[in-house]
Design an enzyme around this catalytic site. Structure first.
Site, mmCIF file in Angstrom:
data_model
loop_
_atom_site.group_PDB
_atom_site.id
_atom_site.type_symbol
_atom_site.label_atom_id
_atom_site.label_comp_id
_atom_site.label_asym_id
_atom_site.label_seq_id
_atom_site.Cartn_x
_atom_site.Cartn_y
_atom_site.Cartn_z
ATOM 1 N N CYS A 65 -2.132 8.671 3.097
ATOM 2 C CA CYS A 65 -2.167 8.206 1.710
ATOM 3 C C CYS A 65 -3.555 8.373 1.116
ATOM 4 O O CYS A 65 -3.704 8.653 -0.076
ATOM 5 C CB CYS A 65 -1.749 6.742 1.640
ATOM 6 S SG CYS A 65 -0.044 6.435 2.139
ATOM 7 N N GLU B 146 0.889 -1.176 0.000
ATOM 8 C CA GLU B 146 0.000 0.000 0.000
ATOM 9 C C GLU B 146 0.912 1.206 0.000
ATOM 10 O O GLU B 146 1.565 1.500 0.997
ATOM 11 C CB GLU B 146 -0.922 -0.023 1.227
ATOM 12 C CG GLU B 146 -2.059 0.987 1.132
ATOM 13 C CD GLU B 146 -1.738 2.304 1.800
ATOM 14 O OE1 GLU B 146 -1.369 3.259 1.061
ATOM 15 O OE2 GLU B 146 -1.843 2.400 3.028
ATOM 16 N N LEU B 147 0.967 1.884 -1.137
ATOM 17 C CA LEU B 147 1.952 2.940 -1.322
ATOM 18 C C LEU B 147 1.280 4.308 -1.330
ATOM 19 O O LEU B 147 0.313 4.533 -0.621
ATOM 20 C CB LEU B 147 2.744 2.673 -2.606
ATOM 21 C CG LEU B 147 3.351 1.260 -2.686
ATOM 22 C CD1 LEU B 147 4.077 1.053 -3.999
ATOM 23 C CD2 LEU B 147 4.264 0.978 -1.506
#
Length: 461
Positions: A268, A234-235
């Site tokens: 994010c 999960e970037l």
């Protein structure tokens, strides 16, 4: 980077920690392997008992660990308490639901017969020790959303946390120990980023999950690929927040502010690009900018503070560079945009308009309280702007037209579409992205199965 607690509100180094030496890392890897041999055979009832015990302890520790998180990475203490409470909720959810999520699956009777079996089913079995490389921005939640399902599935965890949240990392190991988990079931590795490759290449580590930057994801994925080990990534994200003419503008603007500055803008899944239909652009921009200006920026330990400092001096410098580049290329600053005087790594809530593709901010993630405004002529252009990003984590759409909803759900390139609401993670729903935002899913049944051996069982007569 040293393993240290550095208060972002003051810049003061409060505590430093020695990294584990090779001998201690080896001891912990051996402990993880030994713990897995036993933990994998425990019943769901026993795993649930342990996880509920950990949840109870975390609930009791909420105020104390919230202050630790705020001291280490600067989030407002009210949000830190909410993060701890969210972790408790997720732990209890997985304690309640894991057995059902991992129940044996039986194919249709006709397919079993056609295969020549007297019986056939699919069983979800644990894989082994999983390395979790976790970021500082949600130092409890990012770990728990991995640990709760992983432990309930029968895996064991090795945590390599961000170097600027060592106290939170050590608290997590101690939490599971206090709850009664056997030694080795969940361990914190106080190591630097350079040591991650060696741990991941160790044959006792069977998989890895990473939440963090794109470069970190590339590095872990490359090593894991070379070793043929499963990864979930999960970037980054640069989530669009689309406002159409039928939207409730007052509510959309109110939620937009929270969606941009939650966690001091360091999320994010924070909305970062605000794409507004030209018919309502001016009205939305006025509401949104006024609300951003009105936010209270200050000491994150103050109960009234809405925006605290960014987590690091480097992080603030990155924000400044993106804003300066945008202004140099013609962006208009509607509010903010200048570093305040005084100690700490503060940056004001900032709104930039007149964004063009030639600006870095158009394609790069702004990890802090900086929003970009776009004017879209119609629905087609709104979709095009939203998808003109290397990221695809989540998205937000504001409209009362079902035809709009259908189009956005069909065409937006993202792991989630939130309609008339703000993107948030919940244990019952899968979480993750596409494109350079990563792959795989966390949470829900999809997340707990990521680190399972999906085993087909066929039995003849």
């Amino acid at each position: 980077m040293p393993l240290a607690t550095v208060n972002p509100a003051t810049g003061e180094t409060l505590r430093t920690f020695d990294a584990l030496d090779a001998e201690e890392v080896e001891r912990r890897l051996a402990a993880a392997e030994a713990a897995f041999r036993t933990h994998r055979t425990t019943s769901f009832a026993e795993r649930a008992r342990l996880l509920r015990a950990a949840a109870d302890l975390l609930e009791a520790d909420e105020r104390e660990i919230a202050e630790v998180m705020t001291t280490e990475m600067g989030k407002p203490v009210t949000q830190a308490r909410a993060e701890a409470a969210k972790c408790v909720k997720a732990m209890r959810w997985y304690a309640d639901h894991a057995e059902g999520l991992l129940a044996d699956e039986e194919p249709a009777e006709a397919d079993v017969k056609d295969s020549g079996a007297s019986r056939a089913f699919v069983r979800y079995r644990p894989l082994g020790p999983v390395l979790a490389v976790m970021p500082w921005n949600f130092p409890l939640w990012q770990v728990i959303r991995f640990a709760a399902p992983a432990l309930m599935a029968g895996n064991v965890g090795l945590l390599k946390h961000a170097s600027n949240v060592p106290q939170t990392a050590l608290y997590l190991e101690e939490l599971f120990r206090r709850a009664g988990y056997p030694e080795g079931c969940f361990q914190t590795l106080l190591i630097g980023s350079k040591e991650v490759e060696g741990v991941l290449r160790d044959p006792r580590v069977v998989a890895a999950t990473l939440t963090g930057s794109e470069p970190a994801g590339r590095s872990v994925a490359a090593v894991a690929g070379d070793e043929i080990k499963k990864t979930v990534l999960e970037l980054g994200g640069s989530d669009p927040f689309v406002v159409m003419p039928s939207a409730d503008l007052d509510r959309a603007a109110e939620v937009a502010v929270t969606a941009r500055v939650q966690n001091n803008g360091q999320s994010c899944i924070a909305a970062k690009r605000f794409i507004v239909h030209t018919d309502v652009y001016d009205a939305f921009a006025q509401r949104f900018t006024a609300a951003m200006k009105a936010l209270k920026v200050g000491d994150p330990m103050d109960e009234e503070t809405q925006v605290g400092p960014v987590a690091s001096e480097r992080g603030r410098a990155d924000l400044e560079e993106l804003v300066e580049d945008a202004v140099e290329h013609g962006a208009t600053v509607l509010c903010g945009g200048e570093r305040p005087d005084g100690p700490g790594w503060y940056y004001p809530p900032t709104v930039l308009a007149d964004i063009t593709p030639g600006m870095r901010v158009h394609h790069e993630e702004t990890f802090g309280p900086v929003a970009t405004l776009y004017r879209a002529a119609d629905l087609d252009e709104a979709v095009a702007i939203a998808n003109d990003s290397p990221f695809g984590l989540s998205s937000n759409v504001w409209t009362r037209e079902e035809a709009d909803v259908d189009r956005f759900v069909r065409d937006l390139e993202a792991g989630a579409v939130y309609v008339n609401g703000m993107t948030a993670s919940h244990p019952a729903f899968p979480f993750g992205g596409i494109k350079r935002s990563g792959y795989g899913r966390e949470l829900s049944g999809h997340g707990i199965r990521e680190f399972c051996n999906i085993t087909a069982v066929w039995q003849g007569a």
